[in-house]
Design an enzyme around this catalytic site. Structure first.
Site, PDB file in Angstrom:
ATOM      1  N   CYS A  88       0.847  -1.195   0.000  1.00  0.00           N
ATOM      2  CA  CYS A  88       0.000   0.000   0.000  1.00  0.00           C
ATOM      3  C   CYS A  88       0.883   1.245   0.000  1.00  0.00           C
ATOM      4  O   CYS A  88       2.111   1.172   0.137  1.00  0.00           O
ATOM      5  CB  CYS A  88      -0.913   0.001   1.222  1.00  0.00           C
ATOM      6  N   HIS A 107       5.914  -5.318   8.143  1.00  0.00           N
ATOM      7  CA  HIS A 107       5.787  -6.744   8.435  1.00  0.00           C
ATOM      8  C   HIS A 107       5.988  -7.567   7.165  1.00  0.00           C
ATOM      9  O   HIS A 107       5.048  -8.112   6.583  1.00  0.00           O
ATOM     10  CB  HIS A 107       4.423  -7.039   9.064  1.00  0.00           C
ATOM     11  N   HIS A 113       4.307   1.616  11.311  1.00  0.00           N
ATOM     12  CA  HIS A 113       3.246   1.431  12.305  1.00  0.00           C
ATOM     13  C   HIS A 113       3.185   2.573  13.318  1.00  0.00           C
ATOM     14  O   HIS A 113       2.183   2.722  14.021  1.00  0.00           O
ATOM     15  CB  HIS A 113       3.456   0.119  13.064  1.00  0.00           C
ATOM     16  N   CYS A 156       3.124   5.833   8.742  1.00  0.00           N
ATOM     17  CA  CYS A 156       2.099   5.993   7.712  1.00  0.00           C
ATOM     18  C   CYS A 156       1.235   7.213   8.032  1.00  0.00           C
ATOM     19  O   CYS A 156       0.800   7.383   9.183  1.00  0.00           O
ATOM     20  CB  CYS A 156       1.227   4.742   7.656  1.00  0.00           C
ATOM     21  N   HIS A 184      -0.567  -5.564  18.530  1.00  0.00           N
ATOM     22  CA  HIS A 184      -0.004  -5.036  17.289  1.00  0.00           C
ATOM     23  C   HIS A 184       0.734  -3.721  17.541  1.00  0.00           C
ATOM     24  O   HIS A 184       0.244  -2.867  18.287  1.00  0.00           O
ATOM     25  CB  HIS A 184      -1.126  -4.819  16.259  1.00  0.00           C
ATOM     26  N   GLU A 204       1.075  -1.078  15.805  1.00  0.00           N
ATOM     27  CA  GLU A 204       0.302   0.127  15.460  1.00  0.00           C
ATOM     28  C   GLU A 204      -0.595   0.530  16.624  1.00  0.00           C
ATOM     29  O   GLU A 204      -0.658   1.709  17.002  1.00  0.00           O
ATOM     30  CB  GLU A 204      -0.551  -0.113  14.213  1.00  0.00           C
ATOM     31  N   THR A 253      -5.938   0.622  11.565  1.00  0.00           N
ATOM     32  CA  THR A 253      -6.132   0.870  10.134  1.00  0.00           C
ATOM     33  C   THR A 253      -6.467  -0.378   9.334  1.00  0.00           C
ATOM     34  O   THR A 253      -7.062  -0.283   8.258  1.00  0.00           O
ATOM     35  CB  THR A 253      -4.882   1.515   9.513  1.00  0.00           C
ATOM     36  N   CYS A 312      -7.975   2.255   6.921  1.00  0.00           N
ATOM     37  CA  CYS A 312      -7.316   2.704   5.700  1.00  0.00           C
ATOM     38  C   CYS A 312      -8.142   2.308   4.473  1.00  0.00           C
ATOM     39  O   CYS A 312      -8.600   1.168   4.357  1.00  0.00           O
ATOM     40  CB  CYS A 312      -5.923   2.070   5.632  1.00  0.00           C
ATOM     41  N   SER A 328       2.013 -10.318   9.298  1.00  0.00           N
ATOM     42  CA  SER A 328       1.260  -9.158   8.815  1.00  0.00           C
ATOM     43  C   SER A 328      -0.220  -9.275   9.159  1.00  0.00           C
ATOM     44  O   SER A 328      -0.892 -10.234   8.769  1.00  0.00           O
ATOM     45  CB  SER A 328       1.422  -9.031   7.295  1.00  0.00           C
TER      46      SER A 328
END
Length: 264
Positions: free
Chosen positions: A12, A39, A72, A94, A122, A124, A165, A193, A221
């Protein structure tokens, strides 16, 4: 065998941006990344050959080093600690995650309790949680219902809800609806996202018309794992692979001989 490759396959925007930033930074000399940049272990190994060293914690990073913040993102305390060590920070977070960080800080400044719908393990989500005090994280409807039943916060508590996201939008929506029924002073921000949503939407559409699906990506991931789960919801044969050498790919032989269609 017919093969149909999803139009949204590949990295992405946020990941591509992080990789570009890392490559440019590495061209200037040895640098460090706090945790894996993305990841994908193959990409991480490639970047390490360019001179990017991965550190598990701040303690492993030498004072004054050049440090890349991975896609992240990280919490505010990490930025402070790196600055105290005299590190030069190169931020590859991001932009979609940066937006969540800002929403969380703003909500906390307004005296609201922040709730994150996502996986608390995670990075993030850990970074988002590190942008304000008292952030609550719930992974699914079951966790939210259990928390509501315990009545740990008064029902008139002002809540601000954001999402990891990579969350599945349908599941996130259900979680939000449960919260709003009880906590009427709840504001929601759809922080899923769009690239993630597009990939999930295409995955389910492709899986519905294919005899088998092959999902290629790193096993760590969250995006790849969710795409695999989504495909399995509509397709009986789904293979999750990191490399072309994995033995599970042999399961596609009969699809090939029967002239079936494999989605990728």
């Amino acid at each position: 065998m017919n093969v149909r490759i999803a139009g949204t396959a590949g990295f992405c925007y946020g990941v591509k941006r992080a990789v570009d930033i890392a490559e440019h930074t590495a061209a200037e000399g040895i640098c460090w990344c706090l945790g894996e940049l993305i990841h994908n272990r193959f990409e991480t190994e490639r970047l390490s050959r360019l001179g990017i060293r991965t550190a598990a914690s701040i303690e492993n990073i030498p004072a004054g080093a050049v440090v890349i913040i991975r896609s992240h993102g990280v919490g505010d305390e990490v930025y402070r600690a790196l600055k105290e060590q005299g590190c030069r920070i190169v931020d590859a977070t991001c932009p979609n995650v940066v937006r969540i960080h800002n929403l969380v800080r703003d909500a906390a400044a307004r005296g609201r309790t922040v709730i994150v719908i996502g996986d608390h393990r995670h990075p993030e989500v850990q970074g988002i949680s590190g942008c304000a005090e008292g952030v609550l994280v719930f992974q699914d409807e079951e966790e939210i219902n259990g928390w509501i039943q315990r009545r740990e916060l008064p029902v008139d508590t002002p809540l601000t809800v954001v999402f990891q996201t990579t969350e599945v939008r349908s599941s996130a929506k259900k979680c939000a609806e449960i919260l709003k029924k009880v906590y009427t002073n709840t504001e929601l921000f759809d922080t899923i996202c769009e690239a993630t949503f597009s990939r999930q939407k295409e995955a389910v559409e492709l899986a519905a018309i294919c005899d088998a699906m092959l999902v290629v990506g790193d096993r760590s991931s969250a995006n790849t794992r969710r795409l695999t789960d989504i495909c399995r919801s509509v397709c009986t044969r789904v293979i999750f692979a990191e490399t072309a050498s994995e033995s599970d790919l042999l399961d596609l032989i009969d699809v090939r001989t029967s002239c079936g269609t494999v989605g990728v």
